[in-house]
Design a protein around this motif. Sequence first.
Motif, PDB file in Angstrom:
ATOM      1  N   GLU A 190       9.875   4.879  -2.294  1.00 51.50           N
ATOM      2  CA  GLU A 190       8.453   4.885  -1.932  1.00 51.50           C
ATOM      3  C   GLU A 190       7.735   3.674  -2.517  1.00 51.50           C
ATOM      4  OE1 GLU A 190       4.379   7.578  -2.191  1.00 51.50           O
ATOM      5  OE2 GLU A 190       6.344   8.533  -2.260  1.00 51.50           O
ATOM      6  N   MET A 191       8.060   3.321  -3.766  1.00 51.66           N
ATOM      7  CA  MET A 191       7.434   2.155  -4.388  1.00 51.66           C
ATOM      8  C   MET A 191       7.806   0.868  -3.650  1.00 51.66           C
ATOM      9  SD  MET A 191       5.512   3.233  -6.800  1.00 51.66           S
ATOM     10  CE  MET A 191       5.106   1.621  -7.446  1.00 51.66           C
ATOM     11  N   ALA A 192       9.081   0.753  -3.284  1.00 55.39           N
ATOM     12  CA  ALA A 192       9.530  -0.437  -2.560  1.00 55.39           C
ATOM     13  C   ALA A 192       8.885  -0.525  -1.186  1.00 55.39           C
ATOM     14  CB  ALA A 192      11.052  -0.410  -2.422  1.00 55.39           C
ATOM     15  N   SER A 193       8.640   0.642  -0.592  1.00 53.20           N
ATOM     16  CA  SER A 193       7.981   0.689   0.710  1.00 53.20           C
ATOM     17  C   SER A 193       6.507   0.285   0.600  1.00 53.20           C
ATOM     18  CB  SER A 193       8.102   2.102   1.284  1.00 53.20           C
ATOM     19  OG  SER A 193       7.336   2.230   2.453  1.00 53.20           O
ATOM     20  N   ALA A 194       5.870   0.685  -0.500  1.00 50.36           N
ATOM     21  CA  ALA A 194       4.452   0.356  -0.704  1.00 50.36           C
ATOM     22  C   ALA A 194       4.248  -1.099  -1.089  1.00 50.36           C
ATOM     23  CB  ALA A 194       3.862   1.266  -1.775  1.00 50.36           C
ATOM     24  N   PHE A 195       5.250  -1.690  -1.784  1.00 50.67           N
ATOM     25  CA  PHE A 195       5.169  -3.093  -2.216  1.00 50.67           C
ATOM     26  C   PHE A 195       6.428  -3.838  -1.753  1.00 50.67           C
ATOM     27  CE2 PHE A 195       2.898  -0.532  -5.416  1.00 50.67           C
ATOM     28  CZ  PHE A 195       1.639  -1.104  -5.348  1.00 50.67           C
ATOM     29  N   PRO A 196       6.584  -4.048  -0.436  1.00 46.80           N
ATOM     30  CA  PRO A 196       7.837  -4.595   0.112  1.00 46.80           C
ATOM     31  C   PRO A 196       8.147  -6.031  -0.296  1.00 46.80           C
ATOM     32  CG  PRO A 196       6.135  -4.480   1.803  1.00 46.80           C
ATOM     33  CD  PRO A 196       5.600  -3.758   0.621  1.00 46.80           C
ATOM     34  N   SER A 197       7.143  -6.801  -0.672  1.00 51.60           N
ATOM     35  CA  SER A 197       7.385  -8.218  -0.983  1.00 51.60           C
ATOM     36  C   SER A 197       7.533  -8.480  -2.479  1.00 51.60           C
ATOM     37  CB  SER A 197       6.243  -9.080  -0.434  1.00 51.60           C
ATOM     38  OG  SER A 197       5.007  -8.701  -1.015  1.00 51.60           O
ATOM     39  N   VAL A 198       7.488  -7.416  -3.285  1.00 49.73           N
ATOM     40  CA  VAL A 198       7.522  -7.576  -4.734  1.00 49.73           C
ATOM     41  C   VAL A 198       8.956  -7.639  -5.241  1.00 49.73           C
ATOM     42  CG1 VAL A 198       7.014  -6.430  -6.929  1.00 49.73           C
ATOM     43  CG2 VAL A 198       5.297  -6.496  -5.133  1.00 49.73           C
ATOM     44  N   GLU A 199       9.243  -8.628  -6.108  1.00 40.45           N
ATOM     45  CA  GLU A 199      10.550  -8.723  -6.759  1.00 40.45           C
ATOM     46  C   GLU A 199      10.441  -8.194  -8.189  1.00 40.45           C
ATOM     47  OE1 GLU A 199      12.158 -12.615  -6.557  1.00 40.45           O
ATOM     48  OE2 GLU A 199      12.035 -12.742  -4.373  1.00 40.45           O
ATOM     49  N   GLY A 200      11.585  -7.860  -8.762  1.00 43.33           N
ATOM     50  CA  GLY A 200      11.590  -7.386 -10.147  1.00 43.33           C
ATOM     51  C   GLY A 200      11.804  -5.899 -10.290  1.00 43.33           C
ATOM     52  N   GLY A 201      11.815  -5.155  -9.128  1.00 46.06           N
ATOM     53  CA  GLY A 201      12.171  -3.749  -9.170  1.00 46.06           C
ATOM     54  C   GLY A 201      11.269  -2.900 -10.051  1.00 46.06           C
ATOM     55  N   VAL A 202      11.901  -2.068 -10.894  1.00 46.75           N
ATOM     56  CA  VAL A 202      11.184  -1.097 -11.725  1.00 46.75           C
ATOM     57  C   VAL A 202      10.147  -1.771 -12.610  1.00 46.75           C
ATOM     58  CG1 VAL A 202      11.469   0.662 -13.508  1.00 46.75           C
ATOM     59  CG2 VAL A 202      13.173   0.445 -11.722  1.00 46.75           C
ATOM     60  N   TYR A 203      10.496  -2.930 -13.164  1.00 47.51           N
ATOM     61  CA  TYR A 203       9.563  -3.671 -14.026  1.00 47.51           C
ATOM     62  C   TYR A 203       8.288  -4.037 -13.265  1.00 47.51           C
ATOM     63  CZ  TYR A 203       7.500  -8.116 -15.441  1.00 47.51           C
ATOM     64  OH  TYR A 203       6.620  -9.123 -15.705  1.00 47.51           O
ATOM     65  N   THR A 207      -0.091   3.337   0.513  1.00 48.69           N
ATOM     66  CA  THR A 207       1.071   3.951   1.158  1.00 48.69           C
ATOM     67  C   THR A 207       1.911   2.905   1.875  1.00 48.69           C
ATOM     68  OG1 THR A 207      -0.230   4.406   3.143  1.00 48.69           O
ATOM     69  CG2 THR A 207      -0.090   6.163   1.496  1.00 48.69           C
ATOM     70  N   GLY A 208       3.159   3.225   2.048  1.00 51.57           N
ATOM     71  CA  GLY A 208       4.071   2.378   2.800  1.00 51.57           C
ATOM     72  C   GLY A 208       4.668   3.163   3.940  1.00 51.57           C
ATOM     73  N   SER A 209       5.832   2.719   4.393  1.00 50.00           N
ATOM     74  CA  SER A 209       6.471   3.393   5.524  1.00 50.00           C
ATOM     75  C   SER A 209       7.227   4.648   5.104  1.00 50.00           C
ATOM     76  CB  SER A 209       7.450   2.426   6.211  1.00 50.00           C
ATOM     77  OG  SER A 209       8.421   1.965   5.284  1.00 50.00           O
ATOM     78  N   PHE A 210       7.436   4.824   3.788  1.00 51.87           N
ATOM     79  CA  PHE A 210       8.178   5.999   3.317  1.00 51.87           C
ATOM     80  C   PHE A 210       7.423   6.720   2.208  1.00 51.87           C
ATOM     81  CE2 PHE A 210      11.126   7.713   0.057  1.00 51.87           C
ATOM     82  CZ  PHE A 210      11.598   8.793   0.780  1.00 51.87           C
ATOM     83  N   LYS A 211       7.397   8.046   2.308  1.00 46.75           N
ATOM     84  CA  LYS A 211       6.820   8.872   1.256  1.00 46.75           C
ATOM     85  C   LYS A 211       7.870   9.882   0.809  1.00 46.75           C
ATOM     86  CE  LYS A 211       1.885   8.761   2.443  1.00 46.75           C
ATOM     87  NZ  LYS A 211       0.698   9.595   2.752  1.00 46.75           N
ATOM     88  N   THR A 212       7.984  10.061  -0.514  1.00 44.76           N
ATOM     89  CA  THR A 212       8.953  11.017  -1.038  1.00 44.76           C
ATOM     90  C   THR A 212       8.558  12.433  -0.612  1.00 44.76           C
ATOM     91  OG1 THR A 212       7.723  11.129  -3.113  1.00 44.76           O
ATOM     92  CG2 THR A 212       9.623   9.684  -3.057  1.00 44.76           C
ATOM     93  N   PRO A 213       9.557  13.248  -0.282  1.00 46.78           N
ATOM     94  CA  PRO A 213       9.251  14.641   0.070  1.00 46.78           C
ATOM     95  C   PRO A 213       8.885  15.443  -1.173  1.00 46.78           C
ATOM     96  CG  PRO A 213      11.623  14.290  -0.004  1.00 46.78           C
ATOM     97  CD  PRO A 213      10.990  12.940  -0.210  1.00 46.78           C
TER      98      PRO A 213
END
Length: 428
Positions: free
Chosen positions: A59-72, A363-369
Motif C-alpha cells: 500500500e505504501m509503495a502504491s501511494a508513493f510509486p516514485s519514491v526510492e529507499g523502501g521502508v526508510y 491513496t494509491g492503486s492498492f489498499k490493504t484488506p
Amino acid sequence: MRRGKLTLWEATAVGLGNIIGAGIFVMAGSAINLAGPGALLAFIITALLAMSVGLNSAEMASAFPSVEGGVYSFARLTLGDSVGFLVGLLRVVSYIIGGAAVALGFSGYLTSLDAPRYLIYPTSITLIVALSILYKAGLKIASEFEKYLTSINIAGLTIFIVAGLIYSGPLKTSHFKPLLPHGLFGLIESSSLAFFAYSGFNTIATLTPSVKEGERNVPKAIMLSLAITTVIYILVVFTMLYIAPWQLYGTRPDPLSFALEEARAPMAIRLTVSSVALLSTFTVTLSMIIAGVRTMEQMAYDNVIPRSVARDNRSLLIVTIAMLISLALGNVETLGLVANFGVVFSYITTPIAVIVIRRRGITGSFKTPMYPILQILAIILSLLVTSALGYKSLEIGAMTLIVGILAYELHEEFNLIEKRHHNSVAKD
C-alpha cells in the motif's frame, strides 16, 4: 524494444529471488536449537508476520510509486525526518550485522569441505575485506549472480531434502519430541531468528507500478512467494529433524552440510549442497554491503546525515569496518538475532505509516484488506518478535536508538547554525 510490465508469476519469481537465499542455509540449525521441533511452527509464524508487513508495504509503495529507499523513505515521508533517520540507521546496522552473520555462514560451509574449523573467523574477515575492495565490480557481480541464484538455491535445497530423506533411514519419532522443549518463549525466539531467512520479502512491494494490474497482482505475488518459501523452509527443517535430533544442531554456521554428514549422504551430494550454500552466502554478503552503503548514501542525499558521508567511498569504509567489528559479537545465532532488531523495528513503522496516510487521505492503486485489523496485527506480531530477540540484541538496539537520537539532534543543530551563518552572510 520496450519491456512490458511484469506478470503475476514474474513478480512472484522476483519475490522468491529476494527471499530464498543464505538465511535458510545459515540459520536453520539455530532456529531448531531455540525451539526444537517447534521450529516448524516458527517458520509459519514468521511467514504470517512477513505477509502482514508485505501487504502494508504494498500500500505504501502504491501511494508513493516514485519514491526510492523502501521502508526508510516511507517512514521519513509519513512520520518525519527523525523517525526516518532512526529507521535508516537501524536498517544500516542490520545490513552490517546480517552481512557478518552470512560471512560466517560462508566460512562455515567452506570449512565443512575438510578445512580446519579455526579458519572460520579469518576466512570471514578475508571475505568481507575482499568484497569491499571489489565493491564497484561487486555491483555487477551481484546482479549477474542474482539472475540465476533463485533457481540454484531452490535446486540445492531440493537436493538436500531428497538426499536427506533417502539416506537417513526410517523415520524416528523421537526426533520430533517434545514439540517445544524450551516452551512458548523458545518458539517466539526461534520465530524471531527465522525472520532472518525471510529477509528481502519486502522488495516485491516496491514493484507495484511495474506489475501488470499491480493493485491486484502484487498482493497475490507477496502471498504466493511467501507461501512457496514457507513450504520449502518447512521441508528443509523437517528433513533436518528427520536426519538427527534437534539437540545436535546447536549454533553451527553450516547446518545443512552437518545434517548430510549425519545422514551419511555421498560426498558428491554434500559437495553440491555446500557449493550452493557457498555461492548463496558469497552473493548475499556482497548484497548486504551494497545495501548498507546505498542506504547510507540515500540518507546523506536526504540530508538526515552529513552529505560528506557519501563522498570518497566513506560510507563503504564505515560499513566494512563495522561489519568486521560485528564478527566479535559471537556465533550466527547471536548475530542473526541482533541483526533482526533493526529489521523488525523498521517494519513496526510500516503499518503505522499506512494508518497515517489513510488519515491524511493519501491513496494509491492498492489498499490493504481488513484495515485497521491487519495493521494492528502486524504491530503486535512485530513487538512479540522483538521481545524475544534476546538481551544482547535489545541492548545493542536500544544503544543504537539512543546514539541515533543524539546524533540526529546534533546534526540538526549543526544545520541550524550553518543556516543562520549563511543568512547572516547574505544580509551583510
